[in-house]
Enzyme design. Structure first.
Site, PDB file in Angstrom:
ATOM      1  N   ASN A 164       0.891  -0.920   0.111  1.00  0.00           N
ATOM      2  CA  ASN A 164      -0.058   0.043  -0.054  1.00  0.00           C
ATOM      3  C   ASN A 164       0.845   1.213   0.115  1.00  0.00           C
ATOM      4  O   ASN A 164       1.837   1.364   0.846  1.00  0.00           O
ATOM      5  CB  ASN A 164      -0.958  -0.009   1.268  1.00  0.00           C
ATOM      6  N   GLU A 165       0.629   2.192  -1.071  1.00  0.00           N
ATOM      7  CA  GLU A 165       1.390   3.535  -0.922  1.00  0.00           C
ATOM      8  C   GLU A 165       2.951   3.069  -0.618  1.00  0.00           C
ATOM      9  O   GLU A 165       3.671   3.723   0.140  1.00  0.00           O
ATOM     10  CB  GLU A 165       0.731   4.603   0.067  1.00  0.00           C
ATOM     11  N   GLU A 219      -8.455   3.793  -3.386  1.00  0.00           N
ATOM     12  CA  GLU A 219      -8.455   5.075  -2.288  1.00  0.00           C
ATOM     13  C   GLU A 219      -8.963   6.456  -3.039  1.00  0.00           C
ATOM     14  O   GLU A 219      -8.220   6.549  -3.714  1.00  0.00           O
ATOM     15  CB  GLU A 219      -7.410   5.281  -1.259  1.00  0.00           C
TER      16      GLU A 219
HETATM   17  O1  AHR Z   1      -7.305   6.818   4.091  1.00  0.00           O
HETATM   18  C1  AHR Z   1      -6.556   7.078   4.780  1.00  0.00           C
HETATM   19  C2  AHR Z   1      -4.885   7.107   4.454  1.00  0.00           C
HETATM   20  O2  AHR Z   1      -4.788   7.538   3.189  1.00  0.00           O
HETATM   21  C3  AHR Z   1      -4.534   5.623   4.082  1.00  0.00           C
HETATM   22  O3  AHR Z   1      -4.174   4.712   5.309  1.00  0.00           O
HETATM   23  C4  AHR Z   1      -3.278   5.779   3.322  1.00  0.00           C
HETATM   24  O4  AHR Z   1      -2.880   4.713   2.314  1.00  0.00           O
HETATM   25  C5  AHR Z   1      -3.741   6.965   2.550  1.00  0.00           C
HETATM   26  O5  AHR Z   1      -2.783   7.885   2.641  1.00  0.00           O
END
Ligand code: AHR
Length: 547
Positions: free
Chosen positions: A224-225, A352
């Site tokens: 993730n990211e 997201e």
């Molecule tokens: O949704 C909140 C945060 O935003 C998540 O944990 C992250 O992946 C993104 O930066």
């Protein structure tokens, strides 16, 4: 989205915002009331029987791409009150629950036909160690949620509880594997634990923990990211991790192979997607992916500085302009993907997305709680419409986040639960799940506010499995209603029926004291001269089925 910020800075900036906003109100309810009373709040014009005309044609002779139901996915992270209180209250709670999962929330989510839920994060997933969340509840270690407020993570909601929650709401699993602080072995073991049968030892451990049958897992996110909170990896470094994880993190259940989603872009950036897609074009048998992610928040500037309530038309227009940027950003990611994958085998997963405002005054700034107004409803509809227009490539999306966090569907307060304007949009859009998109042409006109100019009306259409046509129309104009004249290719339609979501003010919200301020109302369109005529209010979202 946290490209430029560490979580600590998020917390700090949130504190600043909270301090500034504290002069206005000190609780969700108080903030909402303040917003409603605020002189700054723009008042919407009373819906007139008619407004400027918009001619809309449905090209019913043409079938567009299928709208994957997975674009209506949700995101539930261990963040603030998203999981604990929002979903999990524990089996001994006085709040009605089934095996610890609150019944009111399950009931509300069932109506959304939630296709998939991404879990356990987010940045939380980059530090999540699944073994701490299995086994008897009183043996699970407490850890610290370093990303989100430094609060205690009791690990009482773990793998089995998540899968039970999915079972109760009828959704599929989208697990995010820890590529940040985890190991390949840990990730591989997790999926083996979930999907293997006996005599496999991990499968036997799962059975001993109460679930003899393998769990069907639909999607696995590899990291993730990873460009940010997931390890600040260069694209090349991430690619080498991706190849290893995608090979060794397997499904052991031939009946349920899962799709692998790689980390892709942050907003308009292109380095990750370019690197991953270029490598994928010539990939060998030992690694593969099915999708690549895009994260895009409607935030304006960073750190978040727009308020969720108490705003006027300036902020309304600015936020909708930000939502509109999504179309260009998806277009630029698609252009890169098309170069390496013209057959569109790899999906773009916007896993997201949503609005991100300053935290609700009086709440923990690391919990990312924000109110949800009619503006969020309009923004959600524009986002969904954008995914539909790119349905050939965008086959998954996960709004951030499901409950009590960011652009939530649901708010809880103790044993109480309310539905947000965004919830209502997701409920109204259910007929579009897995429907076949139908091209729409319209002379939308312009919504002009200051130097912001946007198409005044947005619309999508689709044909469901029974051949019934559905249209969603969003009038973003803050003051003027719109009269939509709908024509179809082929035979005319007699009537249309559905729901419309409008509100007294642009920043109207639902609160625990007034939970029904923003709620859909039935709407019908009548036939006039071979066309259907639909009158919609300013700043409204409408979905009708044609008869
Ligand atoms: O949704 C909140 C945060 O935003 C998540 O944990 C992250 O992946 C993104 O930066």
């Amino acid at each position: 989205m946290m490209k430029h910020l560490s979580p600590a800075i998020v917390l700090f900036s949130g504190l600043l915002a909270a301090t500034t906003a504290a002069v206005a109100a000190t609780s969700t309810t108080a903030a909402a009331s303040t917003a409603l009373a605020s002189a700054a709040a723009a008042t919407l014009a009373t819906p007139a029987p008619s407004g400027p005309k918009v001619s809309l044609t449905l090209h019913t002779a043409t079938n567009g791409p299928v709208i994957s139901r997975h674009i209506f996915g949700q995101f539930a992270e261990h963040l603030g009150r998203g999981i604990y209180e929002g979903i999990w209250v524990g089996p001994d709670s006085p709040i009605p629950n089934t095996r610890g999962i609150r019944n009111d929330v399950v009931g509300a989510l069932k109506a959304l036909h939630v296709p998939n839920v991404r879990w356990p994060g987010g940045c939380f997933a980059d530090e999540y160690h699944w073994r701490k969340g299995i086994g008897p509840a009183n043996h699970r270690p407490a850890t610290i949620n370093a990303n989100w407020g430094g609060v205690t993570e009791p690990n009482t909601f773990g793998t089995h509880e998540f899968m039970d929650f999915l079972d109760q709401i009828g959704a599929q699993a989208y697990l995010s594997v820890n590529v940040g602080s985890g190991t390949v072995e840990e990730g591989a073991d997790w999926l083996e634990y979930l999907t293997a049968g006996p005599p496999d030892t991990l499968g036997a451990e799962r059975a001993a923990n109460g679930h003899p049958a393998p769990y069907p897992i639909a999607f696995v996110g590899i990291g993730n990211e990873s460009w940010g909170c997931g390890g600040t990896m260069t694209p090349d470094y991430y690619l080498s991790q991706l190849k290893i994880y995608s090979h060794f993190v397997r499904s052991y259940d031939p009946a349920h192979p899962f799709k692998r989603i790689a980390v892709g872009a942050d907003g308009g950036s292109s380095d990750y997607i370019e690197t991953v897609m270029k490598a994928w074009q010539t990939h060998v048998w030992s690694w593969d992916i099915d999708g690549i992610s895009l994260h895009y928040y409607t935030v304006g500037k960073w750190p978040p500085s727009y308020n969720a309530t108490g705003f006027g038309e300036n902020d309304y227009a600015a936020i909708l302009k930000e939502t509109h940027r999504l179309d260009g950003i998806i277009g630029s990611q698609e252009a890169i993907m098309d170069r390496y994958d013209p057959q569109k085998k790899i999906a773009l997963a916007v896993d997201e997305w949503g609005t991100w405002f300053t935290p609700t005054p009086g709440t923990h700034p690391g919990f990312l709680e924000q109110q949800n107004s009619e503006r969020d409803a309009v923004s959600a509809a524009l986002g969904l419409d954008t995914f539909v227009r790119h349905a050939g490539r965008v086959r998954m999306a996960n709004i951030a986040q499901m409950i009590n966090v960011l652009q939530a569907m649901i708010f809880t307060q103790g044993d109480k639960m309310i539905l947000t304007p965004t919830y209502h949009v997701f409920r109204m859009y259910v007929p579009f799940q897995d429907a076949t998109s139908v091209p729409v042409s319209l002379d939308a006109g312009e919504y002009v506010h200051g130097d912001i100019r946007l198409p005044r009306v947005d619309a999508i259409a689709a044909k469901d499995a029974n051949g019934k046509l559905w249209i969603a129309v969003t009038n973003i104009d803050a003051a003027r209603p719109a009269t939509i004249e709908i024509a179809t290719e082929g035979k005319g339609m007699k009537a249309a029926r559905g729901d419309t979501l409008a509100a007294p003010h642009l920043d109207s919200v639902n609160t625990f004291d007034a939970p029904h301020t923003v709620e859909p109302k039935p709407i019908t369109a009548r036939a006039e001269n071979g066309k259907l005529v639909l009158h919609v209010a300013p700043a409204s979202v409408t979905v009708v089925g044609l008869e």
